[in-house]
Design a protein around this motif. Sequence first.
Motif: not given
Lengths: 536, 536
Positions: B73, B75, B80-84
């Motif tokens: 998702e 951030s 910049c993404m959050v890798i879940k």
Amino acid sequence: MHLLIFYWSKLRTFAPNIIKSKKKNKFFYYLFKNKCSKYCTSKTGSMAKEIRNREDNYSEWYNNLVIKADLAENSAVRGCMVIKPYGYAIWEKMQADLDRRFKETGHVNAYFPLFIPKSFLSREAEHVEGFAKECAVVTHHRLMADPGGKGLVVDPSARLEEELIVRPTSETIIWNTYRNWIKSYRDLPILCNQWANVVRWEMRTRLFLRTAEFLWQEGHTAHATAQEAMAETRKMVEVYASFAKEVMALPVWIGPKTATERFAGAVETLCIEALMQDGKALQAGTSHFLGQNFARAFDVQFANSEGKLEYVWATSWGVSTRLMGALVMAHSDNNGLVLPPKLAPVQVVLVPIYKGEEERSSICAHLANIGTRLQALGITVKLDDRDNVRSGFKFSEWELKGVPVRIAVGPRDLANGTIEVARRDTLEKQIVPLGGLEDLVQKLMHDIQNNIYDKALDFRNKNTFEINSYDEFRERIEEGGFFLCHWDGTPETEARIKEETKATIRLIPEREDPRPGNCMYTGKPSAQRVVFARAY
Amino acid sequence: MHLLIFYWSKLRTFAPNIIKSKKKNKFFYYLFKNKCSKYCTSKTGSMAKEIRNREDNYSEWYNNLVIKADLAENSAVRGCMVIKPYGYAIWEKMQADLDRRFKETGHVNAYFPLFIPKSFLSREAEHVEGFAKECAVVTHHRLMADPGGKGLVVDPSARLEEELIVRPTSETIIWNTYRNWIKSYRDLPILCNQWANVVRWEMRTRLFLRTAEFLWQEGHTAHATAQEAMAETRKMVEVYASFAKEVMALPVWIGPKTATERFAGAVETLCIEALMQDGKALQAGTSHFLGQNFARAFDVQFANSEGKLEYVWATSWGVSTRLMGALVMAHSDNNGLVLPPKLAPVQVVLVPIYKGEEERSSICAHLANIGTRLQALGITVKLDDRDNVRSGFKFSEWELKGVPVRIAVGPRDLANGTIEVARRDTLEKQIVPLGGLEDLVQKLMHDIQNNIYDKALDFRNKNTFEINSYDEFRERIEEGGFFLCHWDGTPETEARIKEETKATIRLIPEREDPRPGNCMYTGKPSAQRVVFARAY
């Protein structure tokens, strides 16, 4: 005899601990055997010379070792290190074992952004005090050619609206993310870990022990109750302690920190502390119960089973490449690293002893076969068949690199069906029949792992003291060690002792029968002894 | 009948592809079976509803999928993404497999600093053009309390003497380090890889495909000869291609880029290119022959076997979390992800069908036993025993998450000794005796892995066209696909075609008998056809 005197003088200079340890006879035999079989080369001497003696200057000995054993080096960027392949291979083994333990305890990995908006850091009042001081601040997002024609300059038009901080730790960005992940008690617990790099702008840096950038893992968990979060905090510090003991062969004390020494933003910090060979303590891992502090700061609430909103309870826990420093300082000697077999990138090194190409090729083929037999047991083997250095040089190099077992085969061994097996931890050698290879090496892996632990434990026990008088404490703290002393429980006394002796309270040991007494500094009542030490 | 109409209308809205695919009868049977056994829940519908149809809007379909399947998702930090955890588990599997391949080809891992001094970037003339534009610039190393009392501000006194750039790629810092590692030909080759995060300040970002921060590996090797370095460049692009095929089930073309599309600072760039389901190409990995460019820029020379100094030859190669985007876009459908078994974090999900607590506990115990049997084969199993959602919801959720095989057991199965096995790739279901469990599941793992590859290969073959007329090219490029066309070899023609059609030359395919022809744009001679496509 001249030769003997020559060696003796070398010995006094480079290896006084061997003289002290009364292994003289054995050592001379070793030298002669080496000479006869051409083990000794001038390079051997020069390699040993480059490592400072542990007893003379512990700090330089450590730096020499880290660099000479190819673990790490300083980079062109102030305070940032390069972790070299041999050092990184050890770190990978640590990571793999820890990662397995985290997964076995129900955790999953994820990845959160490197950057933290500046405003996030000030949300949690205590956290900001601890982490917002020395950090790397990103202010712009573009470079441009210097209008003056010299290289690159920052493009002034590319200034960020809000500065970004390179994460010193990720509580803030993670709890900001958790807000969207958590609605109800059914979303809890969240048990995430991340493997990442972090940056803290340290002024004085030392390879592995304190660097501006370091690698670590940080676990961040979210729970419905304080009790569950506290149980998690405890569970993870115990995972660290088991890892330290079983894999790093490092005995540690477990216990809570004092309020002064807690993580910025934590309600309780549990830690593991190990004793290094110079008598200084090293904090090897921490696990924090964060209460509802971060949930409140980032407004993370959940509906409990009755539908009422509550703030979420948090923990965080981490270990870093600092463990590499602990590993080196806890076990190594003046010959170099001493690695526990479970972390050694090469567990057995095979060295041929030969004259001429014909002997070389037959012995190397024989050793390759031995290597295959050991690999079949899951043992990591390196055949050192280099033809440009002598075997003595190879012996020194693999000793320096801490390889647990060395197997050498010369023409006589080849004829007799024997091998010479040397163990790194005790430096003992034995000539044994090749037939028992597998059993012997497996036993050695086990014995060396245990012996390194026992030696470190013995060292710690011999250097842990119960002291009642502050005068005696001030004197003996100079020699190093863990000091079990009474303390009145006030931050003021803690601060004064630190100022006067540079010693801090490493942790409050957990004992079944804590015995009360009187503070060594103020004489006021104390519930139990705490552990003082000077620390890294 | 009312029910049928209701379902039909739902079907038209949410799953028109099923209608198109003439599986109506099967689908109605499915709905009824579902109804009878209480599979269908309102939640099932709502989950499907949230994913946009692939055929209607590919881009939204992709974003929906990445988010709804819990891969990643956005951030709070722009770009910049959050890798879940679920996404990261897939990335970990990619990493593990690639890492094994790198080590099998003689490489070792290391770690180099996150920061690069600004001046390093301008050392290599072409490199600076490519990488010194949009990047994160660290200018200060301290924050302080705002004198005005509002949060934190940058401490103006903590300005760095030289700005640091967060690495967009590490050639410069690594070659600056290699200078000290390399003296003689005996120090070569150096075969290092690092797993790291990098930052490129992209203006338009999309989860996994183009993010400001992403995770990758970058190999950096140093060689004594151009020939050896070129062989390494080739070897690694082939490692990538095998990985894409064998693990990601992704067919790729291998070949060199044109000069225009090369890595900034490379003499030659080899790449792998894959075709996505919308007909756009995606560059999935690159391997660069860097010549002596970086050795000259950072003055890295070695003494050859005759003692003469020469500059070292270099390669670099990398793949990134972009592969996650390729994986999603290549195989998924309107029901969600379709994961190849080799990358699926859960390979088999077990779902109980029950009424009441008694049935639930006996069926769950039975499924747990099935799970144990599969785990013994090394298969990753998840028993979904949640009691707060219905089985229909579970079916949809695990379909969305791309789990290759679903095993459901209801009371009738329990009585009959059967299981219902559904495969994600074809959506086929069968009821089979429990006895053949192990053989069936192992065969399915194999078949699904191969089928996903075959399907992607078939898609690519059907969407690869030989085109000779530029008018036809302009028309058909709109539909997507790989276009094999003649090109006169000039950057000018390449640029014009790109400007007019947004298509670029993805690579120059390597063929045993390249056939000459005439450039579709200028009519000038062409040595062979090249691959044009619009690309991600």
